[in-house]
Motif scaffolding. Structure first.
Motif, PDB file in Angstrom:
ATOM      1  N   ARG A 129       0.716  -1.205  -0.183  1.00  0.00           N
ATOM      2  CA  ARG A 129      -0.012   0.175   0.152  1.00  0.00           C
ATOM      3  C   ARG A 129       0.857   1.277  -0.036  1.00  0.00           C
ATOM      4  O   ARG A 129       0.605   2.281  -0.850  1.00  0.00           O
ATOM      5  CB  ARG A 129      -1.059  -0.042   1.346  1.00  0.00           C
ATOM      6  N   ILE A 130       1.871   1.436   0.735  1.00  0.00           N
ATOM      7  CA  ILE A 130       2.656   2.355   0.779  1.00  0.00           C
ATOM      8  C   ILE A 130       3.412   2.799  -0.298  1.00  0.00           C
ATOM      9  O   ILE A 130       3.352   3.632  -0.960  1.00  0.00           O
ATOM     10  CB  ILE A 130       3.904   2.137   2.107  1.00  0.00           C
ATOM     11  N   GLU A 131       3.808   1.712  -1.271  1.00  0.00           N
ATOM     12  CA  GLU A 131       4.692   1.775  -2.086  1.00  0.00           C
ATOM     13  C   GLU A 131       3.868   2.460  -3.483  1.00  0.00           C
ATOM     14  O   GLU A 131       4.198   2.938  -4.211  1.00  0.00           O
ATOM     15  CB  GLU A 131       5.941   0.717  -2.344  1.00  0.00           C
TER      16      GLU A 131
ATOM     17  N   ARG B  66       0.543   3.697  -3.397  1.00  0.00           N
ATOM     18  CA  ARG B  66      -0.176   4.906  -3.149  1.00  0.00           C
ATOM     19  C   ARG B  66       0.546   6.079  -2.676  1.00  0.00           C
ATOM     20  O   ARG B  66      -0.112   7.176  -3.041  1.00  0.00           O
ATOM     21  CB  ARG B  66      -1.536   4.402  -2.025  1.00  0.00           C
ATOM     22  N   LEU B  67       1.803   6.071  -2.181  1.00  0.00           N
ATOM     23  CA  LEU B  67       2.239   7.125  -1.777  1.00  0.00           C
ATOM     24  C   LEU B  67       3.513   7.565  -2.885  1.00  0.00           C
ATOM     25  O   LEU B  67       4.113   6.963  -3.151  1.00  0.00           O
ATOM     26  CB  LEU B  67       2.954   7.038  -0.500  1.00  0.00           C
TER      27      LEU B  67
ATOM     28  N   GLU C 113       6.103  11.858  -0.011  1.00  0.00           N
ATOM     29  CA  GLU C 113       5.224  11.481   1.060  1.00  0.00           C
ATOM     30  C   GLU C 113       5.674  10.261   1.923  1.00  0.00           C
ATOM     31  O   GLU C 113       5.616  10.358   3.111  1.00  0.00           O
ATOM     32  CB  GLU C 113       3.702  10.818   0.440  1.00  0.00           C
ATOM     33  N   ILE C 114       6.315   9.448   1.301  1.00  0.00           N
ATOM     34  CA  ILE C 114       7.247   8.486   2.367  1.00  0.00           C
ATOM     35  C   ILE C 114       8.230   9.161   3.187  1.00  0.00           C
ATOM     36  O   ILE C 114       8.324   8.777   4.325  1.00  0.00           O
ATOM     37  CB  ILE C 114       7.793   7.335   1.150  1.00  0.00           C
TER      38      ILE C 114
ATOM     39  N   THR D  70       7.910  11.977   4.044  1.00  0.00           N
ATOM     40  CA  THR D  70       7.317  12.763   5.120  1.00  0.00           C
ATOM     41  C   THR D  70       6.850  11.825   6.332  1.00  0.00           C
ATOM     42  O   THR D  70       6.986  12.164   7.454  1.00  0.00           O
ATOM     43  CB  THR D  70       5.996  13.363   4.635  1.00  0.00           C
ATOM     44  N   LEU D  71       6.442  10.707   5.735  1.00  0.00           N
ATOM     45  CA  LEU D  71       5.995   9.621   6.837  1.00  0.00           C
ATOM     46  C   LEU D  71       6.921   9.339   7.806  1.00  0.00           C
ATOM     47  O   LEU D  71       6.867   9.078   9.076  1.00  0.00           O
ATOM     48  CB  LEU D  71       5.542   8.549   5.990  1.00  0.00           C
ATOM     49  N   MET D  72       8.357   9.209   7.239  1.00  0.00           N
ATOM     50  CA  MET D  72       9.462   8.824   8.099  1.00  0.00           C
ATOM     51  C   MET D  72       9.719   9.920   9.083  1.00  0.00           C
ATOM     52  O   MET D  72      10.202   9.609  10.215  1.00  0.00           O
ATOM     53  CB  MET D  72      10.666   8.401   7.097  1.00  0.00           C
TER      54      MET D  72
ATOM     55  N   VAL E  19       7.623  11.749  10.442  1.00  0.00           N
ATOM     56  CA  VAL E  19       6.710  11.749  11.585  1.00  0.00           C
ATOM     57  C   VAL E  19       6.712  10.434  12.488  1.00  0.00           C
ATOM     58  O   VAL E  19       6.174  10.584  13.647  1.00  0.00           O
ATOM     59  CB  VAL E  19       5.332  11.830  11.111  1.00  0.00           C
TER      60      VAL E  19
END
Lengths: 141, 141
Positions: free
Chosen positions: A115-117, A119-120, A124-125, A127-129, A131
């Motif tokens: 999903r991560i790979e 959809r993002l 965005e990945i 940014t996710l890291m 957070v």
DNA sequence: CATTATTGTTAGGTAAGCTAATTAGTTGGA
DNA sequence: TCCAACTAATTAGCTTACCTAACAATAATG
């Protein structure tokens, strides 16, 4: 301040993601989230006590005993009584257990990773890291 | 690419946060996360069908029936059969139910909110808000 | 030493979900 | 038009992942 909204969204997210994750992991490894987490702690720490594992995974010690029983039945972990303090039991991964967690980490079919790979965006990945440490602050203690 | 690490941390986080949240909510409202989520969907949508609620909260329809039974017992929701299509049951909040969700949102003793406000800086909270839509992308469908 | 604390476990219970089967109502094609 | 297939909600019964209370063994402390 409308932190209420933040808290609310975060709750919905966590609840939803938890259900997806649980389903995915139990299908691919027939382990619960907490069981997988336990193995992964042992992967990083070589050996730990049941109470330590219980604290980190936020379950009670009786629950951890049950988890360890299941993992021991499958020969993923071994228990070794501490000769210095006979109340203590040192838990460590067997080579089978190591394989299980390495597989789970590398698994390309892994639903969450997929999903991560898919959809993002790369941004965005990133940014996710960034957070994650923030979320860890909320989670800790 | 070490998305593996990201996926792994995210799993641990979700598992931990889920346990804290569940405990907190059940102590303050004696509702499960999904039950609270159900009420909050109804708060935003006025009326919905059981299947719609099940889809949004990611539970099966029989599970949603159980949840609705519990909420109906407490008079938080009402069921109204649709005259156009008698298979359908329109679910909506009672005024009691509205009060419950408003309380849950405003609750200052709210554990998650407390953690966020006491442990994070204003900047971190902002970052967290920014990342919510990204997490929602992972969670959706 | 005798008490208190700590570690792990056992026993038994509960909550939140699931699948399979059922009831009731709707729709679409021969 | 009517019956087959579908849809919506529910019921029944089960599983899993936890929990608390109680206990046994060992260690630490006054």
């Amino acid at each position: 301040m409308e932190n209420e909204e933040l808290v609310h969204s975060l709750r919905l997210l966590i609840s939803g993601l938890h259900k997806s994750l649980r389903k995915d992991i139990s299908e691919s490894t027939s382990l619960s989230l907490t069981e997988l987490e336990t193995i992964s702690l042992l992967y990083r720490n070589d050996h730990m006590l049941p109470t330590e594992l219980a604290n980190h995974t936020k379950v009670s010690t009786p629950s951890m005993t049950q988890i360890l029983n299941k993992l021991a039945e499958r020969k993923y972990i071994r228990r070794k009584s501490d000769p210095e303090d006979k109340r203590k039991v040192s838990i460590s991964l067997t080579s089978t257990g190591k394989k299980v967690i390495e597989n789970a980490l590398n698994n390309q079919d892994n639903e969450l990773r997929g999903r991560i790979e898919s959809r993002l965006t790369a941004g965005e990945i990133k940014t996710l890291m960034k957070v994650l440490p923030i979320l860890e602050k909320i989670n800790s203690l």
